[in-house]
Enzyme design. Structure first.
Site, PDB file in Angstrom:
ATOM      1  N   SER A   8       1.072  -1.536   0.085  1.00  0.00           N
ATOM      2  CA  SER A   8      -0.466   0.035   0.190  1.00  0.00           C
ATOM      3  C   SER A   8       0.907   0.992   0.126  1.00  0.00           C
ATOM      4  CB  SER A   8      -0.809   0.124   1.137  1.00  0.00           C
ATOM      5  OG  SER A   8      -1.626   1.355   1.039  1.00  0.00           O
ATOM      6  N   HIS A  31      -0.905  -1.008  -4.669  1.00  0.00           N
ATOM      7  CA  HIS A  31      -2.057  -1.195  -3.096  1.00  0.00           C
ATOM      8  C   HIS A  31      -2.818   0.679  -3.276  1.00  0.00           C
ATOM      9  CE1 HIS A  31      -5.499  -1.673  -1.729  1.00  0.00           C
ATOM     10  NE2 HIS A  31      -5.673  -1.072  -0.602  1.00  0.00           N
ATOM     11  N   ASP A  33      -5.246   3.679  -1.904  1.00  0.00           N
ATOM     12  CA  ASP A  33      -5.594   3.866  -0.362  1.00  0.00           C
ATOM     13  C   ASP A  33      -6.524   4.862  -1.264  1.00  0.00           C
ATOM     14  OD1 ASP A  33      -6.059   1.450   0.362  1.00  0.00           O
ATOM     15  OD2 ASP A  33      -4.195   2.035   1.587  1.00  0.00           O
ATOM     16  N   MET A  35      -9.920   7.447  -0.126  1.00  0.00           N
ATOM     17  CA  MET A  35     -10.328   8.023   1.003  1.00  0.00           C
ATOM     18  C   MET A  35     -10.919   8.802   0.695  1.00  0.00           C
ATOM     19  SD  MET A  35      -7.738   6.458   4.457  1.00  0.00           S
ATOM     20  CE  MET A  35      -6.488   5.614   3.938  1.00  0.00           C
ATOM     21  N   HIS A  64      -8.348   0.880  -4.041  1.00  0.00           N
ATOM     22  CA  HIS A  64      -9.085  -0.132  -2.903  1.00  0.00           C
ATOM     23  C   HIS A  64     -10.219   1.328  -2.280  1.00  0.00           C
ATOM     24  CE1 HIS A  64     -10.100  -0.624   1.190  1.00  0.00           C
ATOM     25  NE2 HIS A  64     -10.769  -1.502   1.363  1.00  0.00           N
ATOM     26  N   MET A  66     -12.591   3.614  -0.384  1.00  0.00           N
ATOM     27  CA  MET A  66     -12.814   3.847   0.495  1.00  0.00           C
ATOM     28  C   MET A  66     -13.490   5.046   0.363  1.00  0.00           C
ATOM     29  SD  MET A  66      -9.991   2.474   3.378  1.00  0.00           S
ATOM     30  CE  MET A  66      -8.993   2.804   2.320  1.00  0.00           C
ATOM     31  N   MET A 135     -11.125  -6.038   5.748  1.00  0.00           N
ATOM     32  CA  MET A 135     -10.843  -5.620   6.307  1.00  0.00           C
ATOM     33  C   MET A 135      -9.889  -5.852   7.521  1.00  0.00           C
ATOM     34  SD  MET A 135      -9.862  -2.978   4.437  1.00  0.00           S
ATOM     35  CE  MET A 135      -8.935  -1.810   5.321  1.00  0.00           C
ATOM     36  N   GLY A 140      -9.310   3.560   7.263  1.00  0.00           N
ATOM     37  CA  GLY A 140      -9.124   4.699   7.385  1.00  0.00           C
ATOM     38  C   GLY A 140      -7.655   5.298   7.537  1.00  0.00           C
ATOM     39  N   ASP A 173      -6.039  -6.492   4.137  1.00  0.00           N
ATOM     40  CA  ASP A 173      -5.728  -5.135   4.485  1.00  0.00           C
ATOM     41  C   ASP A 173      -5.981  -5.288   6.061  1.00  0.00           C
ATOM     42  OD1 ASP A 173      -4.967  -3.172   4.132  1.00  0.00           O
ATOM     43  OD2 ASP A 173      -6.548  -2.225   2.692  1.00  0.00           O
ATOM     44  N   GLY A 175      -2.981  -4.396   8.900  1.00  0.00           N
ATOM     45  CA  GLY A 175      -1.871  -4.464  10.300  1.00  0.00           C
ATOM     46  C   GLY A 175      -0.889  -5.939   9.794  1.00  0.00           C
ATOM     47  N   GLY A 195       1.015  -1.944   3.508  1.00  0.00           N
ATOM     48  CA  GLY A 195       2.172  -0.715   4.006  1.00  0.00           C
ATOM     49  C   GLY A 195       3.178  -0.909   4.946  1.00  0.00           C
TER      50      GLY A 195
END
Length: 221
Positions: A8, A31, A33, A35, A64, A66, A135, A140, A173, A175, A195
């Site tokens: 990510s 990847h 993200d 948002m 992805h 969000m 997730m 976020g 996705d 941790g 990430g």
């Protein structure tokens, strides 16, 4: 199943994104993200930036979303050149129609689920998707600790995919690191978003290789 690593760029240096993409050239996907500060409490980037990233990325871009109202906005990411577009079940008004529209545009359609969203209401819809994203943190922000409570959902999703006989990828996705990727792989995930675990390493390519090896070892068991 083929195991794939999708670093990510949320954890990358945004002032040097072209160079940061080169650091992960050995991965399977980049990847990205997206948002909107409405669906999640964070604001990142949009379709024009994704289009620019696609032009310089050495690997395919996995977006992805969000965001609210993906029914309206998701096709723009296919038009921008992303090869995979994942939207959230909690945000889409007509997920089947949207998935079919994305597939018609020539991209992989993914369905994302927050940690508290069960997979069961969507099992009958599996044929409409190319990937399910579970997730393993609240969406976020990057760098959050992995939520082990999501592992049973990953396992149930893998069992449903296997029973269906469909070629649906199962992405995790949140941790994902050396400490957690084996648990994810053992539960049935085959696409791993990482990430900070990748971009926080001095040797990103070496870390990608290490994560791939750990996931493969867990599957072998």
């Amino acid at each position: 199943m083929a195991l794939q690593i999708s670093p990510s760029i949320l954890s990358a240096d945004f002032a040097r994104l072209a160079e940061e993409l080169d650091r992960i050239a050995d991965a399977d996907w980049a990847h990205v993200d997206v948002m909107d500060n409405h669906f999640v409490p964070n604001l990142t980037l949009g379709a024009p930036v994704v289009e620019a990233l696609v032009k310089v990325s050495p690997i395919p871009v996995d977006t992805h979303l969000m965001i609210e109202d993906p029914d309206r906005w998701a096709p723009a990411y296919a038009d921008a050149g992303a090869r995979s577009v994942t939207f959230h079940a909690e945000a889409a008004r007509a997920p089947v129609r949207l998935a079919r529209e994305l597939r018609a545009l020539g991209v992989r359609a993914g369905l994302g689920l927050k940690p508290a969203t069960p997979i069961e209401p969507y099992l009958d819809l599996l044929p409409e998707f190319d990937m399910i994203l579970v997730m393993t943190v609240e969406p976020g922000f990057g760098g959050q600790p992995f939520l082990d409570v999501c592992l049973p959902k990953i396992r149930r999703t893998r069992e449903a995919i296997a029973s269906s006989g469909l070629d649906v990828w199962l992405q995790v996705d949140g941790g994902v690191s050396e400490d957690t990727i084996e648990r994810c792989a053992d539960a049935g995930a085959d696409v791993f978003v990482a990430g900070s675990a990748v971009y926080g390493a001095d040797d990103a390519a070496g870390q990608i290789k290490r994560l791939r090896e750990l996931a493969a070892a867990a599957c072998a068991h």
